[in-house]
Design a protein around this motif. Structure first.
Motif, short mmCIF file in Angstrom:
data_model
loop_
_atom_site.label_atom_id
_atom_site.label_comp_id
_atom_site.label_asym_id
_atom_site.label_seq_id
_atom_site.Cartn_x
_atom_site.Cartn_y
_atom_site.Cartn_z
N PHE A 7 0.83 -1.20 0.00
CA PHE A 7 0.00 0.00 0.00
C PHE A 7 0.87 1.25 0.00
CE2 PHE A 7 -2.10 3.41 2.37
CZ PHE A 7 -3.18 3.63 1.53
N LEU A 8 1.93 1.24 0.80
CA LEU A 8 2.82 2.39 0.88
C LEU A 8 3.53 2.65 -0.46
CD1 LEU A 8 4.07 4.63 2.57
CD2 LEU A 8 5.78 2.99 3.35
N ILE A 9 4.05 1.60 -1.09
CA ILE A 9 4.74 1.80 -2.37
C ILE A 9 3.75 2.26 -3.43
CG2 ILE A 9 4.63 -0.55 -3.31
CD1 ILE A 9 7.50 -0.13 -4.30
N SER A 10 2.55 1.71 -3.44
CA SER A 10 1.53 2.14 -4.41
C SER A 10 1.16 3.59 -4.19
CB SER A 10 0.28 1.27 -4.29
OG SER A 10 0.58 -0.06 -4.59
N THR A 11 1.01 3.97 -2.93
CA THR A 11 0.67 5.35 -2.62
C THR A 11 1.77 6.30 -3.05
OG1 THR A 11 -0.68 4.62 -0.75
CG2 THR A 11 0.02 6.92 -0.75
N VAL A 12 3.02 5.93 -2.75
CA VAL A 12 4.14 6.77 -3.15
C VAL A 12 4.18 6.92 -4.67
CG1 VAL A 12 6.66 6.87 -3.30
CG2 VAL A 12 5.56 6.36 -1.13
N SER A 36 4.02 4.50 -14.24
CA SER A 36 4.67 5.66 -13.63
C SER A 36 6.17 5.40 -13.63
CB SER A 36 4.16 5.92 -12.21
OG SER A 36 4.40 4.81 -11.38
N ALA A 37 6.94 6.47 -13.75
CA ALA A 37 8.39 6.40 -13.70
C ALA A 37 8.85 7.48 -12.74
CB ALA A 37 8.99 6.62 -15.08
N LEU A 38 9.73 7.13 -11.80
CA LEU A 38 10.17 8.08 -10.81
C LEU A 38 11.56 7.75 -10.30
CD1 LEU A 38 8.89 7.22 -7.36
CD2 LEU A 38 7.88 6.08 -9.31
N ASN A 39 12.20 8.76 -9.73
CA ASN A 39 13.50 8.59 -9.12
C ASN A 39 13.36 7.63 -7.94
OD1 ASN A 39 15.86 9.05 -7.44
ND2 ASN A 39 16.25 10.83 -8.74
N ALA A 40 14.28 6.68 -7.83
CA ALA A 40 14.20 5.67 -6.77
C ALA A 40 14.35 6.25 -5.37
CB ALA A 40 15.25 4.59 -7.02
N THR A 41 14.89 7.46 -5.25
CA THR A 41 15.01 8.05 -3.91
C THR A 41 13.65 8.47 -3.35
OG1 THR A 41 15.49 10.23 -4.85
CG2 THR A 41 17.38 8.85 -4.26
N PHE A 42 12.61 8.50 -4.19
CA PHE A 42 11.27 8.81 -3.70
C PHE A 42 10.66 7.63 -2.94
CE2 PHE A 42 10.71 11.90 -7.45
CZ PHE A 42 11.29 12.93 -6.73
N ILE A 43 11.23 6.44 -3.11
CA ILE A 43 10.74 5.25 -2.43
C ILE A 43 11.34 5.23 -1.02
CG2 ILE A 43 10.62 2.72 -2.48
CD1 ILE A 43 9.25 4.06 -4.88
N PRO A 44 10.53 5.11 0.01
CA PRO A 44 11.08 5.06 1.38
C PRO A 44 12.07 3.89 1.52
CG PRO A 44 8.70 5.35 1.43
CD PRO A 44 9.07 5.06 0.00
N PRO A 45 13.13 4.08 2.30
CA PRO A 45 14.16 3.04 2.44
C PRO A 45 13.63 1.66 2.81
CG PRO A 45 14.92 5.07 3.44
CD PRO A 45 13.48 5.29 3.06
N ALA A 46 12.69 1.58 3.74
CA ALA A 46 12.16 0.27 4.17
C ALA A 46 11.43 -0.43 3.02
CB ALA A 46 11.24 0.43 5.37
N VAL A 47 10.69 0.34 2.25
CA VAL A 47 9.95 -0.23 1.11
C VAL A 47 10.95 -0.68 0.04
CG1 VAL A 47 8.29 0.27 -0.72
CG2 VAL A 47 7.91 1.14 1.59
#
Length: 145
Positions: A7-12, A36-47
């Motif tokens: 859910f968190l990764i989908s929301t991000v 969607s395409a995005l910079n990987a730093t937008f993904i929280p570290p735990a995810v």
């Protein structure tokens, strides 16, 4: 716990989409291809750790989900997804997609590296279950943090 992470990764991913493009969806016949395409730093570290995503200011991620628009509830479909990214000079980068399943949700993720301010053109082939296929093309500019 794992469904909370999904859910968190989908929301991000969905929250980051408006920063680059509004609704990122392409209809291919009876398929709805969400991307969607995005910079990987937008993904929280735990995810990122739980999904094996390398966080780096020069690393990005493509997320693709395929739905059947003719089915009630729009169930996720399995697919074979291949593609490449190319910059304005014509240099190509192959994309290797991996399937992620969480309950009924199915996502396809591909990581790639980019240079700061690099504009990439993506050419992606989608072959979904039921012999449905098509092409997805889009371009996006990426920035290092």
């Amino acid at each position: 716990m794992k469904s909370r992470i999904l859910f968190l990764i989908s929301t991000v991913l969905m929250l980051m989409s408006p920063l680059s493009h509004a609704e990122q969806l392409k209809n291919i016949g009876s398929l709805e291809v969400h991307y969607s395409a995005l910079n990987a730093t937008f993904i929280p570290p735990a995810v990122a750790k739980s999904y094996g995503i390398k966080r780096s200011s020069a690393n990005a991620l493509i997320n693709i989900a395929i739905l059947d628009k003719n089915q009630a509830g729009k169930p996720a479909l399995t697919a074979n997804i291949t593609g490449k990214a190319r910059n304005l000079l014509g240099t190509t980068k192959p994309l290797t997609f991996r399937e992620v399943r969480e309950g009924k949700a199915i996502y396809y993720l591909a990581e790639f590296r980019f240079a700061n301010e690099e504009k990439l053109i993506f050419d992606i082939e989608v072959q979904a279950q039921g012999n449905r296929s098509g092409k997805l093309s889009f371009q996006q500019q990426f920035y290092s943090e």
